[in-house]
Design a protein around this motif. Structure first.
Motif, PDB file in Angstrom:
ATOM      1  N   THR A  26     -32.589  -7.673  35.470  1.00  0.00           N
ATOM      2  CA  THR A  26     -33.909  -7.858  34.350  1.00  0.00           C
ATOM      3  C   THR A  26     -34.680  -6.643  34.290  1.00  0.00           C
ATOM      4  N   ALA A  27     -34.994  -6.003  35.362  1.00  0.00           N
ATOM      5  CA  ALA A  27     -35.857  -4.911  35.578  1.00  0.00           C
ATOM      6  C   ALA A  27     -34.973  -3.574  34.993  1.00  0.00           C
ATOM      7  N   ALA A  28     -33.920  -3.426  35.365  1.00  0.00           N
ATOM      8  CA  ALA A  28     -32.729  -2.410  35.026  1.00  0.00           C
ATOM      9  C   ALA A  28     -32.879  -2.595  33.410  1.00  0.00           C
ATOM     10  N   ALA A  29     -32.472  -3.685  32.782  1.00  0.00           N
ATOM     11  CA  ALA A  29     -32.209  -3.921  31.437  1.00  0.00           C
ATOM     12  C   ALA A  29     -33.716  -3.402  30.766  1.00  0.00           C
ATOM     13  N   ALA A  30     -34.914  -3.923  31.320  1.00  0.00           N
ATOM     14  CA  ALA A  30     -36.048  -3.412  30.624  1.00  0.00           C
ATOM     15  C   ALA A  30     -36.325  -2.020  30.694  1.00  0.00           C
ATOM     16  N   LEU A  31     -36.018  -1.419  31.744  1.00  0.00           N
ATOM     17  CA  LEU A  31     -36.027   0.182  31.900  1.00  0.00           C
ATOM     18  C   LEU A  31     -35.295   0.864  30.945  1.00  0.00           C
ATOM     19  N   LEU A  32     -34.066   0.138  30.966  1.00  0.00           N
ATOM     20  CA  LEU A  32     -33.039   0.752  29.943  1.00  0.00           C
ATOM     21  C   LEU A  32     -33.571   0.961  28.588  1.00  0.00           C
ATOM     22  N   LYS A  33     -34.047  -0.473  28.094  1.00  0.00           N
ATOM     23  CA  LYS A  33     -34.829  -0.471  26.851  1.00  0.00           C
ATOM     24  C   LYS A  33     -35.879   0.314  26.638  1.00  0.00           C
ATOM     25  N   ARG A  34     -36.557   0.480  27.621  1.00  0.00           N
ATOM     26  CA  ARG A  34     -37.696   1.355  27.584  1.00  0.00           C
ATOM     27  C   ARG A  34     -37.596   2.912  27.670  1.00  0.00           C
ATOM     28  N   THR A  35     -36.605   3.321  28.441  1.00  0.00           N
ATOM     29  CA  THR A  35     -36.372   4.653  28.378  1.00  0.00           C
ATOM     30  C   THR A  35     -34.956   5.198  27.749  1.00  0.00           C
ATOM     31  N   GLY A  36     -34.230   4.350  27.832  1.00  0.00           N
ATOM     32  CA  GLY A  36     -32.766   4.757  27.327  1.00  0.00           C
ATOM     33  C   GLY A  36     -31.956   5.476  28.222  1.00  0.00           C
ATOM     34  N   HIS A  37     -32.678   5.868  29.741  1.00  0.00           N
ATOM     35  CA  HIS A  37     -31.844   6.487  30.512  1.00  0.00           C
ATOM     36  C   HIS A  37     -30.577   5.922  31.193  1.00  0.00           C
ATOM     37  N   THR A  38     -29.635   6.570  31.337  1.00  0.00           N
ATOM     38  CA  THR A  38     -28.387   6.272  31.546  1.00  0.00           C
ATOM     39  C   THR A  38     -28.363   5.438  33.234  1.00  0.00           C
ATOM     40  N   ASP A  39     -29.094   6.170  33.957  1.00  0.00           N
ATOM     41  CA  ASP A  39     -29.350   5.513  35.308  1.00  0.00           C
ATOM     42  C   ASP A  39     -29.687   4.056  35.343  1.00  0.00           C
ATOM     43  N   TYR A  40     -30.241   3.489  34.385  1.00  0.00           N
ATOM     44  CA  TYR A  40     -30.685   1.935  34.378  1.00  0.00           C
ATOM     45  C   TYR A  40     -29.391   1.413  33.941  1.00  0.00           C
ATOM     46  N   GLU A  41     -28.680   1.852  32.943  1.00  0.00           N
ATOM     47  CA  GLU A  41     -27.230   1.266  32.512  1.00  0.00           C
ATOM     48  C   GLU A  41     -26.549   1.100  33.784  1.00  0.00           C
ATOM     49  N   LYS A  42     -26.308   2.132  34.716  1.00  0.00           N
ATOM     50  CA  LYS A  42     -25.356   2.084  35.884  1.00  0.00           C
ATOM     51  C   LYS A  42     -25.840   1.103  36.596  1.00  0.00           C
ATOM     52  N   TRP A  43     -27.137   0.696  36.922  1.00  0.00           N
ATOM     53  CA  TRP A  43     -27.826  -0.243  37.829  1.00  0.00           C
ATOM     54  C   TRP A  43     -27.328  -1.676  37.200  1.00  0.00           C
ATOM     55  N   TYR A  44     -27.657  -1.578  35.791  1.00  0.00           N
ATOM     56  CA  TYR A  44     -27.777  -3.091  35.180  1.00  0.00           C
ATOM     57  C   TYR A  44     -26.102  -3.451  35.541  1.00  0.00           C
ATOM     58  N   ARG A  45     -25.167  -2.478  35.173  1.00  0.00           N
ATOM     59  CA  ARG A  45     -23.670  -2.909  35.319  1.00  0.00           C
ATOM     60  C   ARG A  45     -23.397  -3.323  36.713  1.00  0.00           C
ATOM     61  N   ARG A  46     -23.906  -2.468  37.749  1.00  0.00           N
ATOM     62  CA  ARG A  46     -23.770  -2.625  39.218  1.00  0.00           C
ATOM     63  C   ARG A  46     -24.036  -4.042  39.785  1.00  0.00           C
ATOM     64  N   ILE A  47     -25.392  -4.176  39.203  1.00  0.00           N
ATOM     65  CA  ILE A  47     -26.000  -5.502  39.767  1.00  0.00           C
ATOM     66  C   ILE A  47     -25.221  -6.773  39.156  1.00  0.00           C
ATOM     67  N   TRP A  48     -24.871  -6.757  37.733  1.00  0.00           N
ATOM     68  CA  TRP A  48     -24.060  -7.913  37.303  1.00  0.00           C
ATOM     69  C   TRP A  48     -22.700  -8.061  37.881  1.00  0.00           C
ATOM     70  N   ASP A  49     -22.203  -6.702  38.144  1.00  0.00           N
ATOM     71  CA  ASP A  49     -20.931  -6.697  38.922  1.00  0.00           C
ATOM     72  C   ASP A  49     -20.987  -7.576  40.224  1.00  0.00           C
ATOM     73  N   PHE A  50     -21.988  -7.274  40.972  1.00  0.00           N
ATOM     74  CA  PHE A  50     -22.291  -7.883  42.234  1.00  0.00           C
ATOM     75  C   PHE A  50     -22.512  -9.470  42.118  1.00  0.00           C
ATOM     76  N   ILE A  51     -23.291  -9.735  41.062  1.00  0.00           N
ATOM     77  CA  ILE A  51     -23.466 -11.152  40.811  1.00  0.00           C
ATOM     78  C   ILE A  51     -22.235 -12.033  40.387  1.00  0.00           C
ATOM     79  N   ALA A  52     -21.469 -11.396  39.346  1.00  0.00           N
ATOM     80  CA  ALA A  52     -20.064 -11.857  38.785  1.00  0.00           C
ATOM     81  C   ALA A  52     -19.347 -12.023  40.026  1.00  0.00           C
ATOM     82  N   LEU A  53     -19.289 -11.208  40.945  1.00  0.00           N
ATOM     83  CA  LEU A  53     -18.092 -11.252  42.007  1.00  0.00           C
ATOM     84  C   LEU A  53     -18.358 -12.115  43.178  1.00  0.00           C
ATOM     85  N   ASN A  54     -19.782 -12.313  43.387  1.00  0.00           N
ATOM     86  CA  ASN A  54     -20.398 -12.731  44.692  1.00  0.00           C
ATOM     87  C   ASN A  54     -21.046 -14.140  44.484  1.00  0.00           C
TER      88      ASN A  54
END
Length: 422
Positions: free
Chosen positions: A337-365
Motif C-alpha cells: 500500500t505504501a509503495a502504491a501511494a508513493l508511486l501515485k505521489r511521485t511517479g518514481h519507477t522504484d516504487y513500481e518495482k517495489w509494488y510488483r515485488r511485494i505482490w509477487d511475494f504475496i501471490a506466491l507465498n
C-alpha cells in the motif's frame, strides 16, 4: 471530487493502469470478503481458523467486529451481496452487548468473556476502530451508524484525545480511572486513519488537524531524529521505553523493539493526510512527503529479505537487528500500500518495482488458493507459521490492500470507494 494528482503521476506502463491487474485486485478482494463471512456470531464477529471456520470456543471480539463492520459496509456500497447485512449486524453489536452501557465506551468483548483486569481496560486502539467502523457504516447508510459515530467520536475526543500533547492516550480502567502510564505509536497510528475518516464523514476539519499533530509528534519529531526507525513505546513523560515487553517479543500489539511494518504503514498515512490537507486547505507541510519517503526506505531496509528470503519480518531491536523473523501478512499488505501511494505521489519507477515485488511475494507465498484467505504469517523460510497470529482472523489489512491501489490518496477510504464506482 477526488484529487487527480495521483492518476497524472502514475507511469503509463504501471500495473496500476493495467485493466488486467485492476481486475485481479478486485478478484482477490472478493475472495477475501467471501472467506470472512463465516466470522459472524450471534453477537458481532469472532476469529476464524485456517479453513474459514470459527475457532473452537470462539467469542465475539470487538476489534474484529469493528474491522468487519468497516470492511463489509464498504463492500456493501460496491454491491457485494450479503455485505450490508453483515455491516448492519456489526453496528447492532457495537451499539449492544459490546458497549459499556454504564460507563460508556467499548469492551474488548462481552464482559462475561473477559477474565482479567487487563482485558477489561478501555483501549484507544479498539476505540479508534469503533470510530472507523461507524464512519464507514455511516457512508454506507447502515441504520444506527450515524448515531454510533456521534457517540463514539464524542467519547473518543473527551476520553482519549490529549490536547496538550497532541496524541491519543492509551488506556483506562473500565470506569475511566487509572490511566495507563504509556504512550503507544501503534494505537496512535490507527487513530490517524480514523481521524481522517471522521474529518471527511462529519465534515469536521479539526480531526485532520489532530491527525497532523499525532504525526508531528511520533514521526516528524521522534522518528525523524532516529533515521525514521519508528520507536513504539513511551511513558507519559515521553521517555523511550527501550526494553518494553522484552519478555514478550511476539506480542501481537506491543512487541518488544521496532516493527518495520509500522514504518511503511505510517508512510502511506502521511501521504493520505498530505492529499487531504491539499484538497481541503490548499496547502500541506512539505515534510509530509519527505518523511513518508524516509519511513518507507527505513522500513524496507530494516525488515525486507533479512534472512535471504523475500518478505518483511515482524520486529527488530533498537539496533535494527532482527528479533522475530516471522513475516505477518499485514506487514506485506502495508508495504505494498505504501509503495502504491508513493508511486501515485511521485511517479518514481522504484516504487513500481517495489509494488510488483511485494505482490509477487504475496501471490506466491501468502494467498491460500486451497482454503481461501491469506496465510496470516510465514516463518523465516516462508513456511506457514502461527507464532504471532493463529488462524485467519484478519480481513481488514489484506482486503484494504486490494482496494487502496485503485483509489486516489484523498478522500478517505470509504468516501473514495463510494466515488470509485459512481
Amino acid at each position: 471530487m477526488a484529487e487527480m494528482l495521483s492518476s497524472l503521476m502514475v507511469p503509463v506502463s504501471s500495473w496500476l493502469r493495467s485493466s488486467v491487474h485492476r481486475r485481479w485486485l478486485d478478484h482477490q478482494g472478493l475472495r477475501l470478503l467471501g472467506f470472512s463471512q463465516s466470522a459472524r456470531m450471534q453477537t458481532g464477529f469472532g476469529p476464524l481458523d485456517n479453513e474459514g471456520h470459527l475457532i473452537e470456543d470462539a467469542k465475539p471480539d470487538t476489534t474484529l467486529t469493528a474491522r468487519m463492520t468497516h470492511s463489509y459496509a464498504i463492500a456493501g456500497m460496491r454491491g457485494i451481496p450479503g455485505s450490508l447485512s453483515l455491516a448492519d449486524h456489526g453496528v447492532a453489536a457495537l451499539r449492544g452487548d459490546l458497549r459499556d452501557a454504564e460507563h460508556g465506551g467499548w469492551w474488548a468483548g462481552r464482559p462475561a468473556d473477559l477474565s482479567s483486569a487487563e482485558e477489561r481496560r478501555k483501549q484507544n486502539y479498539l476505540h479508534a476502530f469503533v470510530v472507523l467502523a461507524a464512519s464507514s457504516a455511516t457512508v454506507a447508510h447502515i441504520p444506527g451508524a450515524h448515531e454510533l459515530l456521534n457517540e463514539a467520536a464524542a467519547l473518543w475526543e473527551s476520553r482519549f484525545w490529549s490536547e496538550e500533547e497532541g496524541v491519543f492516550r492509551e488506556s483506562f480502567s473500565p470506569d475511566w480511572s487509572g490511566e495507563e502510564n504509556y504512550r503507544g505509536a501503534n494505537s496512535n497510528m490507527h487513530s490517524v486513519e480514523a481521524c481522517m475518516a471522521v474529518a471527511d464523514v462529519l465534515d469536521a476539519p479539526i480531526w485532520r488537524t489532530r491527525a497532523l499533530r499525532v504525526i508531528e509528534r511520533f514521526i516528524h519529531q521522534l522518528a525523524r531524529e532516529n533515521d525514521y526507525a519508528v520507536r513504539e513505546h513511551f511513558d507519559r513523560d515521553w521517555n523511550y521505553l527501550g526494553d518494553y515487553n522484552r519478555d514478550k517479543p511476539t506480542d501481537d500489539l506491543r512487541p518488544f523493539g521496532l516493527t518495520p511494518g509500522h514504518f511503511v504503514e505510517w508512510s502511506h498515512l502521511l501521504l493520505k493526510l498530505e492529499a487531504a490537507l491539499l484538497r481541503h486547505e490548499g496547502s500541506a507541510p512539505s515534510w509530509l512527503l519527505t518523511d513518508s519517503i524516509g519511513l518507507f526506505n527505513a522500513g524496507m531496509k530494516a525488515g525486507w529479505n533479512r534472512d535471504g528470503t523475500e518478505g518483511l519480518l515482524y520486529t527488530v531491536d533498537n539496533a535494527l537487528e532482527p528479533v522475530v523473523h516471522n513475516k505477518p501478512h499485514w506487514c506485506q499488505a502495508e508495504a505494498l500500500t505504501a509503495a502504491a501511494a508513493l508511486l501515485k505521489r511521485t511517479g518514481h519507477t522504484d516504487y513500481e518495482k517495489w509494488y510488483r515485488r511485494i505482490w509477487d511475494f504475496i501471490a506466491l507465498n501468502m494467498i491460500d488458493r486451497r482454503e481461501g484467505g491469506w496465510l496470516q504469517e510465514l516463518d523465516a523460510a516462508n513456511r506457514p507459521s502461527e507464532v504471532v497470529y493463529a488462524g485467519k482472523a484478519d480481513l481488514y489489512h489484506a482486503w484494504q490492500s486490494t482496494l487502496n491501489p485503485l483509489l486516489p490518496l484523498s478522500p478517505s477510504f470509504a468516501i473514495a470507494v463510494r466515488e470509485l464506482d459512481s
